[in-house]
Design a protein around this motif. Structure first.
Motif, PDB file in Angstrom:
ATOM      1  N   SER A  88       0.826  -1.198   0.000  1.00 18.82           N
ATOM      2  CA  SER A  88       0.000   0.000   0.000  1.00 18.82           C
ATOM      3  C   SER A  88       0.867   1.258   0.000  1.00 18.82           C
ATOM      4  O   SER A  88       0.570   2.228  -0.697  1.00 18.82           O
ATOM      5  CB  SER A  88      -0.919  -0.009   1.225  1.00 18.82           C
ATOM      6  OG  SER A  88      -1.682   1.170   1.289  1.00 18.82           O
ATOM      7  N   GLN A  89       1.957   1.229   0.787  1.00 20.17           N
ATOM      8  CA  GLN A  89       2.856   2.377   0.849  1.00 20.17           C
ATOM      9  C   GLN A  89       3.563   2.598  -0.489  1.00 20.17           C
ATOM     10  O   GLN A  89       3.725   3.732  -0.939  1.00 20.17           O
ATOM     11  CB  GLN A  89       3.889   2.166   1.963  1.00 20.17           C
ATOM     12  CG  GLN A  89       4.769   3.382   2.235  1.00 20.17           C
ATOM     13  CD  GLN A  89       3.963   4.573   2.704  1.00 20.17           C
ATOM     14  OE1 GLN A  89       3.020   4.420   3.467  1.00 20.17           O
ATOM     15  NE2 GLN A  89       4.317   5.763   2.230  1.00 20.17           N
ATOM     16  N   VAL A  90       3.997   1.492  -1.122  1.00 17.05           N
ATOM     17  CA  VAL A  90       4.640   1.596  -2.439  1.00 17.05           C
ATOM     18  C   VAL A  90       3.663   2.161  -3.463  1.00 17.05           C
ATOM     19  O   VAL A  90       4.015   3.038  -4.260  1.00 17.05           O
ATOM     20  CB  VAL A  90       5.160   0.214  -2.891  1.00 17.05           C
ATOM     21  CG1 VAL A  90       5.601   0.267  -4.351  1.00 17.05           C
ATOM     22  CG2 VAL A  90       6.319  -0.235  -2.013  1.00 17.05           C
ATOM     23  N   GLN A  91       2.430   1.647  -3.448  1.00 19.68           N
ATOM     24  CA  GLN A  91       1.421   2.139  -4.375  1.00 19.68           C
ATOM     25  C   GLN A  91       1.135   3.621  -4.158  1.00 19.68           C
ATOM     26  O   GLN A  91       0.961   4.384  -5.109  1.00 19.68           O
ATOM     27  CB  GLN A  91       0.139   1.318  -4.228  1.00 19.68           C
ATOM     28  CG  GLN A  91       0.270  -0.111  -4.729  1.00 19.68           C
ATOM     29  CD  GLN A  91      -0.952  -0.946  -4.425  1.00 19.68           C
ATOM     30  OE1 GLN A  91      -1.725  -0.621  -3.516  1.00 19.68           O
ATOM     31  NE2 GLN A  91      -1.136  -2.023  -5.175  1.00 19.68           N
ATOM     32  N   LYS A  92       1.128   4.022  -2.881  1.00 23.30           N
ATOM     33  CA  LYS A  92       0.905   5.427  -2.564  1.00 23.30           C
ATOM     34  C   LYS A  92       2.047   6.284  -3.097  1.00 23.30           C
ATOM     35  O   LYS A  92       1.826   7.361  -3.664  1.00 23.30           O
ATOM     36  CB  LYS A  92       0.785   5.601  -1.052  1.00 23.30           C
ATOM     37  CG  LYS A  92       0.494   7.022  -0.614  1.00 23.30           C
ATOM     38  CD  LYS A  92       0.386   7.119   0.899  1.00 23.30           C
ATOM     39  CE  LYS A  92       0.141   8.560   1.331  1.00 23.30           C
ATOM     40  NZ  LYS A  92       0.082   8.675   2.815  1.00 23.30           N
ATOM     41  N   SER A  93       3.289   5.793  -2.916  1.00 28.91           N
ATOM     42  CA  SER A  93       4.451   6.534  -3.400  1.00 28.91           C
ATOM     43  C   SER A  93       4.425   6.650  -4.924  1.00 28.91           C
ATOM     44  O   SER A  93       4.721   7.716  -5.481  1.00 28.91           O
ATOM     45  CB  SER A  93       5.745   5.846  -2.963  1.00 28.91           C
ATOM     46  OG  SER A  93       5.839   5.807  -1.553  1.00 28.91           O
ATOM     47  N   ILE A  94       4.086   5.541  -5.602  1.00 31.45           N
ATOM     48  CA  ILE A  94       4.001   5.558  -7.064  1.00 31.45           C
ATOM     49  C   ILE A  94       2.940   6.552  -7.524  1.00 31.45           C
ATOM     50  O   ILE A  94       3.151   7.313  -8.472  1.00 31.45           O
ATOM     51  CB  ILE A  94       3.692   4.143  -7.603  1.00 31.45           C
ATOM     52  CG1 ILE A  94       4.900   3.220  -7.370  1.00 31.45           C
ATOM     53  CG2 ILE A  94       3.339   4.194  -9.088  1.00 31.45           C
ATOM     54  CD1 ILE A  94       4.635   1.779  -7.716  1.00 31.45           C
ATOM     55  N   LEU A  95       1.810   6.565  -6.835  1.00 24.47           N
ATOM     56  CA  LEU A  95       0.734   7.488  -7.184  1.00 24.47           C
ATOM     57  C   LEU A  95       1.192   8.938  -7.014  1.00 24.47           C
ATOM     58  O   LEU A  95       0.906   9.789  -7.860  1.00 24.47           O
ATOM     59  CB  LEU A  95      -0.492   7.217  -6.312  1.00 24.47           C
ATOM     60  CG  LEU A  95      -1.736   8.080  -6.585  1.00 24.47           C
ATOM     61  CD1 LEU A  95      -2.211   7.869  -8.014  1.00 24.47           C
ATOM     62  CD2 LEU A  95      -2.848   7.751  -5.597  1.00 24.47           C
ATOM     63  N   GLU A  96       1.921   9.207  -5.917  1.00 23.46           N
ATOM     64  CA  GLU A  96       2.417  10.563  -5.684  1.00 23.46           C
ATOM     65  C   GLU A  96       3.399  10.977  -6.768  1.00 23.46           C
ATOM     66  O   GLU A  96       3.383  12.117  -7.241  1.00 23.46           O
ATOM     67  CB  GLU A  96       3.077  10.653  -4.306  1.00 23.46           C
ATOM     68  CG  GLU A  96       2.088  10.566  -3.150  1.00 23.46           C
ATOM     69  CD  GLU A  96       2.786  10.554  -1.798  1.00 23.46           C
ATOM     70  OE1 GLU A  96       4.042  10.449  -1.782  1.00 23.46           O
ATOM     71  OE2 GLU A  96       2.095  10.644  -0.772  1.00 23.46           O
ATOM     72  N   ILE A  97       4.281  10.044  -7.174  1.00 27.04           N
ATOM     73  CA  ILE A  97       5.251  10.333  -8.227  1.00 27.04           C
ATOM     74  C   ILE A  97       4.528  10.648  -9.536  1.00 27.04           C
ATOM     75  O   ILE A  97       4.864  11.601 -10.244  1.00 27.04           O
ATOM     76  CB  ILE A  97       6.224   9.152  -8.412  1.00 27.04           C
ATOM     77  CG1 ILE A  97       7.144   9.025  -7.185  1.00 27.04           C
ATOM     78  CG2 ILE A  97       7.059   9.319  -9.684  1.00 27.04           C
ATOM     79  CD1 ILE A  97       7.975   7.764  -7.177  1.00 27.04           C
ATOM     80  N   LYS A  98       3.521   9.813  -9.866  1.00 27.27           N
ATOM     81  CA  LYS A  98       2.758  10.040 -11.095  1.00 27.27           C
ATOM     82  C   LYS A  98       2.062  11.395 -11.063  1.00 27.27           C
ATOM     83  O   LYS A  98       2.035  12.118 -12.069  1.00 27.27           O
ATOM     84  CB  LYS A  98       1.733   8.921 -11.292  1.00 27.27           C
ATOM     85  CG  LYS A  98       2.337   7.582 -11.709  1.00 27.27           C
ATOM     86  CD  LYS A  98       1.245   6.542 -11.920  1.00 27.27           C
ATOM     87  CE  LYS A  98       1.830   5.219 -12.406  1.00 27.27           C
ATOM     88  NZ  LYS A  98       0.777   4.195 -12.597  1.00 27.27           N
ATOM     89  N   GLU A  99       1.507  11.748  -9.905  1.00 24.45           N
ATOM     90  CA  GLU A  99       0.818  13.030  -9.778  1.00 24.45           C
ATOM     91  C   GLU A  99       1.797  14.191  -9.951  1.00 24.45           C
ATOM     92  O   GLU A  99       1.487  15.190 -10.592  1.00 24.45           O
ATOM     93  CB  GLU A  99       0.123  13.120  -8.417  1.00 24.45           C
ATOM     94  CG  GLU A  99      -1.099  12.209  -8.300  1.00 24.45           C
ATOM     95  CD  GLU A  99      -1.698  12.231  -6.907  1.00 24.45           C
ATOM     96  OE1 GLU A  99      -1.049  12.773  -5.992  1.00 24.45           O
ATOM     97  OE2 GLU A  99      -2.814  11.707  -6.731  1.00 24.45           O
ATOM     98  N   ASN A 100       3.006  14.045  -9.370  1.00 25.07           N
ATOM     99  CA  ASN A 100       4.024  15.096  -9.502  1.00 25.07           C
ATOM    100  C   ASN A 100       4.487  15.246 -10.950  1.00 25.07           C
ATOM    101  O   ASN A 100       4.713  16.358 -11.429  1.00 25.07           O
ATOM    102  CB  ASN A 100       5.226  14.796  -8.601  1.00 25.07           C
ATOM    103  CG  ASN A 100       4.910  14.987  -7.127  1.00 25.07           C
ATOM    104  OD1 ASN A 100       4.042  15.789  -6.787  1.00 25.07           O
ATOM    105  ND2 ASN A 100       5.600  14.267  -6.263  1.00 25.07           N
ATOM    106  N   ILE A 101       4.634  14.100 -11.643  1.00 32.05           N
ATOM    107  CA  ILE A 101       5.043  14.142 -13.051  1.00 32.05           C
ATOM    108  C   ILE A 101       3.976  14.835 -13.890  1.00 32.05           C
ATOM    109  O   ILE A 101       4.286  15.684 -14.737  1.00 32.05           O
ATOM    110  CB  ILE A 101       5.312  12.717 -13.583  1.00 32.05           C
ATOM    111  CG1 ILE A 101       6.581  12.134 -12.928  1.00 32.05           C
ATOM    112  CG2 ILE A 101       5.468  12.723 -15.109  1.00 32.05           C
ATOM    113  CD1 ILE A 101       6.830  10.687 -13.266  1.00 32.05           C
ATOM    114  N   LEU A 102       2.720  14.472 -13.648  1.00 29.53           N
ATOM    115  CA  LEU A 102       1.623  15.092 -14.390  1.00 29.53           C
ATOM    116  C   LEU A 102       1.547  16.586 -14.108  1.00 29.53           C
ATOM    117  O   LEU A 102       1.319  17.398 -15.017  1.00 29.53           O
ATOM    118  CB  LEU A 102       0.293  14.414 -14.030  1.00 29.53           C
ATOM    119  CG  LEU A 102       0.100  12.985 -14.552  1.00 29.53           C
ATOM    120  CD1 LEU A 102      -1.181  12.383 -13.978  1.00 29.53           C
ATOM    121  CD2 LEU A 102       0.050  12.969 -16.079  1.00 29.53           C
TER     122      LEU A 102
END
Length: 292
Positions: A68-82
């Motif tokens: 869950s933490q990894v998925q959250k981090s990936i989501l945050e990275i994707k949001e920052n990239i976007l």
């Protein structure tokens, strides 16, 4: 399983069960039912089996938390990239180079492409002395770039408009010299560089280019706040100037000339170029700012 692992697992299990009261109640019922009436060996086996089950549950829960933490981090990275892409698109940013040298490599590719296509282009540049382009010792460092520029000039494919600092009775030039000397502990090369730019313009470059206005160099009394190069109708690059010897080492940002931001930079150049305070660089030796 070592004793410390068992203790850690039990601790994790107790914390886990404390958060899930329905599981805690079920666990208590199972334990009471399993232990009575039983012999000591049976109790040991049952107790060990319960520990194993608890260990599996705790590990699964821990794994789910990590996933869950990894998925959250990936989501945050994707949001920052976007977000970065959106902000870049809104501001017209098309590339970022780590330094000016990296940009020059890109400029070589673009000049070679335009030269091969026989397409005319205009380059407009603002800087303090622009010694990379007009001072021989620095031109040698970027020999390929300078060779391409001169090939384009010779082929009547290129016009260059360049703005450099006027050192004659310029307070801005004196401030720059004080900055160079104070931080470097020696003599500023500003005057020598600008004298070399004048010598290049009137002595070393092909006089046909100057007479036909293929290359023009003007001076202005306000010190540039950035290095800026407008490449025809494609893009403009900007490098913020800093006192302290960081020239050429600051990231260079490229903007599309199709964007509002890129157009503002282009208009900034046109305003300075056409302003009454600018004048064609003089062949005579300008007044040197005082050294410190």
């Amino acid at each position: 399983m070592s004793q410390s692992n068992i203790i850690n697992t039990l601790s994790e299990a107790i914390k886990y069960l404390a958060r899930r009261p329905e599981y805690l109640l079920l666990f208590a019922v199972v334990v009471l039912f399993s232990l009575y009436p039983r012999t000591l060996p049976e109790i040991s086996i049952i107790f060990f089996a319960i520990i194993v089950v608890i260990f599996i549950v705790v590990q699964a829960e821990r794994g789910n938390r990590e996933i869950s933490q990894v998925q959250k981090s990936i989501l945050e990275i994707k949001e920052n990239i976007l977000l970065s892409k959106r902000l870049s698109q809104e501001n017209g940013i098309t590339n970022i180079y780590s330094n000016r040298k990296e940009f020059y490599a890109k400029m070589i590719e673009d000049l070679r492409r335009r030269f091969q296509e026989k397409k005319k282009l205009k380059i407009q540049i603002i800087g303090i002395s622009l010694r990379d382009f007009f001072v021989q010792d620095h031109r040698i460092k970027y020999e390929l770039l300078m060779k391409l520029i001169e090939d384009c000039l010779e082929g009547n494919l290129l016009t260059i408009q360049a703005l450099v600092l006027n050192t004659s009775n310029s307070e801005q030039a004196d401030i720059r010299v004080r900055s160079d000397c104070g931080l470097g502990g020696g003599r500023s090369a500003l005057f020598e560089d600008l004298k070399a730019v004048s010598d290049y313009y009137y002595t070393f470059c092909n006089q046909k280019w100057r007479k036909e206005n293929l290359i023009e160099i003007k001076t202005y009394k306000a010190s540039a706040s950035c290095f800026m190069l407008v490449f025809n109708d494609e893009y403009v690059v900007v490098e913020q100037y800093h006192s302290g010897g960081f020239g050429g080492q600051i990231p260079v940002i490229q903007y599309s000339l199709q964007s509002a931001t890129g157009n503002k930079f282009s208009e900034h150049f046109d305003f300075l170029w056409n302003d009454d305070s600018t004048e064609t660089i003089q062949p005579n030796k300008p007044t040197a700012p005082k050294q410190h």
